[in-house]
Write an enzyme that holds these catalytic residues in place. Sequence first.
Site, short mmCIF file in Angstrom:
data_model
loop_
_atom_site.label_atom_id
_atom_site.label_comp_id
_atom_site.label_asym_id
_atom_site.label_seq_id
_atom_site.Cartn_x
_atom_site.Cartn_y
_atom_site.Cartn_z
N GLN A 67 49.67 -69.38 18.37
CA GLN A 67 50.21 -69.37 17.01
C GLN A 67 50.68 -67.94 16.71
O GLN A 67 49.89 -67.06 16.35
CB GLN A 67 49.14 -69.81 16.02
CG GLN A 67 48.52 -71.16 16.35
CD GLN A 67 49.49 -72.33 16.20
OE1 GLN A 67 49.91 -72.66 15.09
NE2 GLN A 67 49.87 -72.95 17.31
N ALA A 124 47.99 -76.14 6.59
CA ALA A 124 48.23 -76.04 8.03
C ALA A 124 49.43 -75.14 8.34
O ALA A 124 50.11 -74.64 7.44
CB ALA A 124 48.44 -77.43 8.62
N HIS A 125 49.68 -74.96 9.63
CA HIS A 125 50.72 -74.02 10.04
C HIS A 125 52.12 -74.47 9.63
O HIS A 125 52.43 -75.65 9.57
CB HIS A 125 50.67 -73.76 11.56
CG HIS A 125 50.80 -74.97 12.42
ND1 HIS A 125 50.52 -74.95 13.76
CD2 HIS A 125 51.18 -76.24 12.15
CE1 HIS A 125 50.73 -76.14 14.28
NE2 HIS A 125 51.14 -76.94 13.32
N ASN A 126 52.93 -73.45 9.28
CA ASN A 126 54.34 -73.64 8.93
C ASN A 126 54.58 -74.40 7.63
O ASN A 126 55.71 -74.82 7.35
CB ASN A 126 55.11 -74.32 10.07
CG ASN A 126 55.08 -73.50 11.34
OD1 ASN A 126 54.44 -73.92 12.32
ND2 ASN A 126 55.71 -72.34 11.35
#
Length: 358
Positions: free
Chosen positions: A209, A250-252
């Site tokens: 990540q 969460a990511h993005n």
Amino acid sequence: MSAPGESMEGLTLEQIANRLGGELVGSGQVVVRRLRPLASATRADITFLNREKLRPLLAQTDAAAVILPESLRGSLPKSGNAIFTADPYLYYARLSQWFWALAQPAFEPGCHVTAQIDPAARVSPQARVDAFAVVEAGAEIAEGAHIGAGCFVGRDAVIGPGTVLHPRSSVAWGCRLGARCVLQSGAVVGSDGFGYARDASGAGVKIAQVGIAVLEDDVEVGANSTIDRGALDNTEIGTGVKIDNLVQIAHNVRIGAHTALAGCVGVSGSAEIGAYCFIGGGVGIAGHLSIVDGVVIGGMSLVSRSVRQPGMYTGAFPLDTHANWERNAATVRQLHQLRDRVRHLEQHIESLKSEPST
């Protein structure tokens, strides 16, 4: 020693009205020392009324003054003192900040002797770093920022002016927080996103990540909430976003300005939430979808597709007795069959209509 939110010296009603506005009725020299609910307020307190069902309490409250809606002009508490305003709840919010600020100890910049600050970190002389905090190389702590006891600020992270990290919160490497942000205890910004590929055997292979998490100005993050860093692009939290306790971002994910997320919300990767939205407690939002500005999602709902029109949406199954819930759940499982039967009946009725009458 004053209690939290209580000012020993107090404020006069005139001071309050001059700073926050509203129409003052009664004595401007009356001093109030704290905010209290209508039912329990005393002669040292100011309170507010913003719901019609609480109106009977207005004649009973012992408060020194009451903040009232303009629709109640002509109604006064026993004290005879009131401030009339368009939005008493908003007025209360701003007054609560003022009382809270008066009750806080003076901000004293400096770094505690036990804080571990890398020589390559850049800490403003007007910032404060408390005991046992860790600030890694390349990190920047701006003036007026307060890094609480036991906090962690990773390498190359940026903490903006006036931002507060409460004890034991963490900002991972490279992440950026704007001005006047607040992280409550246990909050984590920049943890690894949940990203894995599968190899031929089915085992998970971690995806590094390498993005960061960016929080713009005036963002607040509740206790034990997490905001994951991006996988490739960044996770972005807009100006004025308010995140309650135990929320997972969460990511993005991208969240627009002044959106609020209540406790236990989960937002899956790459979802985009617009500005001025409100996401109720326990809502689950699937990944790779978008929600436009001005959407309200009722608590415990599941958002599994994009929301393209503003408005209020609810997808929770209402609470019921277990017996009724079982019957209703069984009916829901048969909806597609019932739909087919209704369509068949509609077609049959249309065919009967088209037959010549005898």
